[in-house]
Design an enzyme around this catalytic site. Structure first.
Site, PDB file in Angstrom:
ATOM      1  N   ASN A   1      33.863  36.915  44.904  1.00 62.09           N
ATOM      2  CA  ASN A   1      34.555  38.170  44.639  1.00 62.09           C
ATOM      3  C   ASN A   1      35.803  37.843  43.831  1.00 62.09           C
ATOM      4  O   ASN A   1      36.688  37.137  44.313  1.00 62.09           O
ATOM      5  CB  ASN A   1      34.933  38.846  45.966  1.00 62.09           C
ATOM      6  CG  ASN A   1      35.592  40.194  45.777  1.00 62.09           C
ATOM      7  OD1 ASN A   1      36.134  40.500  44.710  1.00 62.09           O
ATOM      8  ND2 ASN A   1      35.566  41.015  46.812  1.00 62.09           N
ATOM      9  N   PHE A   2      35.884  38.329  42.590  1.00 64.78           N
ATOM     10  CA  PHE A   2      36.998  37.907  41.724  1.00 64.78           C
ATOM     11  C   PHE A   2      38.364  38.439  42.149  1.00 64.78           C
ATOM     12  O   PHE A   2      39.375  38.143  41.522  1.00 64.78           O
ATOM     13  CB  PHE A   2      36.742  38.225  40.246  1.00 64.78           C
ATOM     14  CG  PHE A   2      36.178  39.582  39.937  1.00 64.78           C
ATOM     15  CD1 PHE A   2      36.766  40.743  40.414  1.00 64.78           C
ATOM     16  CD2 PHE A   2      35.052  39.697  39.129  1.00 64.78           C
ATOM     17  CE1 PHE A   2      36.255  41.976  40.107  1.00 64.78           C
ATOM     18  CE2 PHE A   2      34.525  40.946  38.809  1.00 64.78           C
ATOM     19  CZ  PHE A   2      35.126  42.079  39.296  1.00 64.78           C
TER      20      PHE A   2
ATOM     21  N   ARG B   1      33.343  38.424  30.812  1.00 65.23           N
ATOM     22  CA  ARG B   1      32.716  39.263  29.782  1.00 65.23           C
ATOM     23  C   ARG B   1      32.549  40.692  30.297  1.00 65.23           C
ATOM     24  O   ARG B   1      31.823  40.964  31.234  1.00 65.23           O
ATOM     25  CB  ARG B   1      31.351  38.710  29.368  1.00 65.23           C
ATOM     26  CG  ARG B   1      30.713  39.515  28.229  1.00 65.23           C
ATOM     27  CD  ARG B   1      29.520  38.795  27.633  1.00 65.23           C
ATOM     28  NE  ARG B   1      29.145  39.396  26.369  1.00 65.23           N
ATOM     29  CZ  ARG B   1      28.024  40.099  26.175  1.00 65.23           C
ATOM     30  NH1 ARG B   1      27.179  40.273  27.168  1.00 65.23           N
ATOM     31  NH2 ARG B   1      27.753  40.605  24.984  1.00 65.23           N
TER      32      ARG B   1
ATOM     33  N   HIS C   1      37.071  46.608  31.814  1.00 71.13           N
ATOM     34  CA  HIS C   1      36.984  48.048  31.539  1.00 71.13           C
ATOM     35  C   HIS C   1      36.447  48.828  32.737  1.00 71.13           C
ATOM     36  O   HIS C   1      36.517  50.054  32.757  1.00 71.13           O
ATOM     37  CB  HIS C   1      36.118  48.312  30.296  1.00 71.13           C
ATOM     38  CG  HIS C   1      34.664  47.991  30.480  1.00 71.13           C
ATOM     39  ND1 HIS C   1      34.136  46.760  30.201  1.00 71.13           N
ATOM     40  CD2 HIS C   1      33.627  48.748  30.917  1.00 71.13           C
ATOM     41  CE1 HIS C   1      32.841  46.761  30.449  1.00 71.13           C
ATOM     42  NE2 HIS C   1      32.507  47.956  30.893  1.00 71.13           N
TER      43      HIS C   1
END
Length: 351
Positions: free
Chosen positions: A279-280, A295, A299
């Site tokens: 989980n970033f 990537r 957004h």
């Protein structure tokens, strides 16, 4: 950017001498056609077209769910309504199917052709939805995002102090975020991942113009982490780099929170790419990698969350690490159709 009048002249030249236009010319021709149609439409035609957009999507989704496009795509010949009714899964009442087919044959859909009374044949446009890779987009947006899109008018007209975090929460009370719901619905998750893979294959990829090996120093060992694709989905970017580093030392890592299919895992293993569930928003377990790659991640998230993600990346980096961000950036004016994605983000992710 070419002017509309220039694009229309380009369209006239193309109609006089049709050829095989390159990518940029093709987009200009499409834009010119759209400009001409918009200029010719009467107000009632514009209103009707917009009023029926939701129905267009529902009819296409119904045909996909019936496997109608796959049935039509088996042979390039006309099929009777009764024949198609037996070929659909589940089998569909032939009267209802006839109404569905008539709608699919109308302009501007043109997803089937009515060759004679009660006989239907595939079109190139309709055959697109016989392919899992392309039909997954229509299915995902209708099933998962459609209710959030429907909730957008209510959400956006709600006073600031009463407004929920996103239209998704209006459509799905108590279900958290879009990505949380994906984790709890295997079918939706598979459709989402299939669509993300398809979009990735048809979008600009930084690796096509930039050699990521520039940021990987000589002298790395087999145990060194040379590339971490954070939020990398099923690993297409890691695989692309793997092709360029065949026989070279270093570990290539694919990280994502969402589970992937067994086929995708086998594909990663066949390219010697490691898969780590991550989980970033949490602390990055891989410290000092040569490259941390994101990537089209940011957004999907509001600014505060993007800062949290970047802080985790910063904390894991050393002086020799490189942060690579491959993202969609929209101009303030004259935005491309990708601007649609901005409102997709508002509705589903609250970006």
């Amino acid at each position: 950017m070419a002017s509309p009048s220039t694009d229309r002249l380009h369209l006239i030249e193309y109609l006089q001498d049709p050829g095989n236009p390159d990518g940029e010319s093709r987009e200009r021709l499409i834009e010119a056609c759209q400009d001409v149609i918009a200029s010719l439409e009467r107000p009632i035609e514009t209103a009707r077209k917009q009023a029926f957009l939701t129905l267009d999507h529902a009819v296409i989704r119904s045909a996909i769910k019936l496997n109608l496009f796959k049935a039509l795509d088996k042979e390039d010949r006309p099929y009777s309504t009764q024949e198609l009714a037996l070929a659909t899964t589940p089998q569909c009442n032939h009267v209802l199917l006839s109404r569905l087919l008539r709608y699919l044959a109308t302009r501007p859909l043109r997803l089937v052709i009515e060759t004679s009374a009660g006989f239907w044949q595939r079109t190139a446009r309709g055959s697109v939805f016989a392919q899992d890779s392309f039909k997954s987009g229509c299915s995902m947006y209708f099933d998962a995002c459609g209710p959030a899109f429907q909730a957008l008018p209510t959400w956006i007209c709600t006073p600031d102090h009463e407004r929920l975090h996103s239209p998704f929460q209006v459509a799905y009370p108590g279900q958290g975020s879009f990505f949380k719901r994906l984790q709890e619905d295997d079918s939706m998750l598979q459709t989402f991942q299939c669509w993300m893979e398809t979009v990735s294959r048809h979008q600009f990829c930084a690796q096509e113009t930039i050699d990521f090996n520039e940021w990987i120093p000589d002298g790395t060992s087999d145990s060194d982490v040379v590339f971490v694709d954070v939020g990398g989905g099923t690993g297409d970017q890691a695989i692309a780099l793997g092709y360029k580093r065949i026989g070279l030392p270093g570990r290539i890592i694919n990280q994502d929170l969402l589970p992937i299919s067994q086929e995708a895992e086998e594909m990663l293993r066949s390219h010697n790419i490691e898969r780590i569930t991550y989980n970033f928003f949490d602390e990055q377990p891989l410290k000092g990698a040569c490259v941390y790659h994101y990537r089209q991640i940011f957004h999907d998230w509001p600014d505060a969350d993007c800062e949290r993600i970047l802080r985790r990346a910063k904390d894991s980096m050393t002086a020799s690490s490189t942060l690579l961000i491959d993202e969609v950036v929209l101009p303030e004016t004259g935005a491309h159709w990708m601007n649609d994605h901005k409102y997709n983000g508002v509705a589903c992710y609250s970006t």
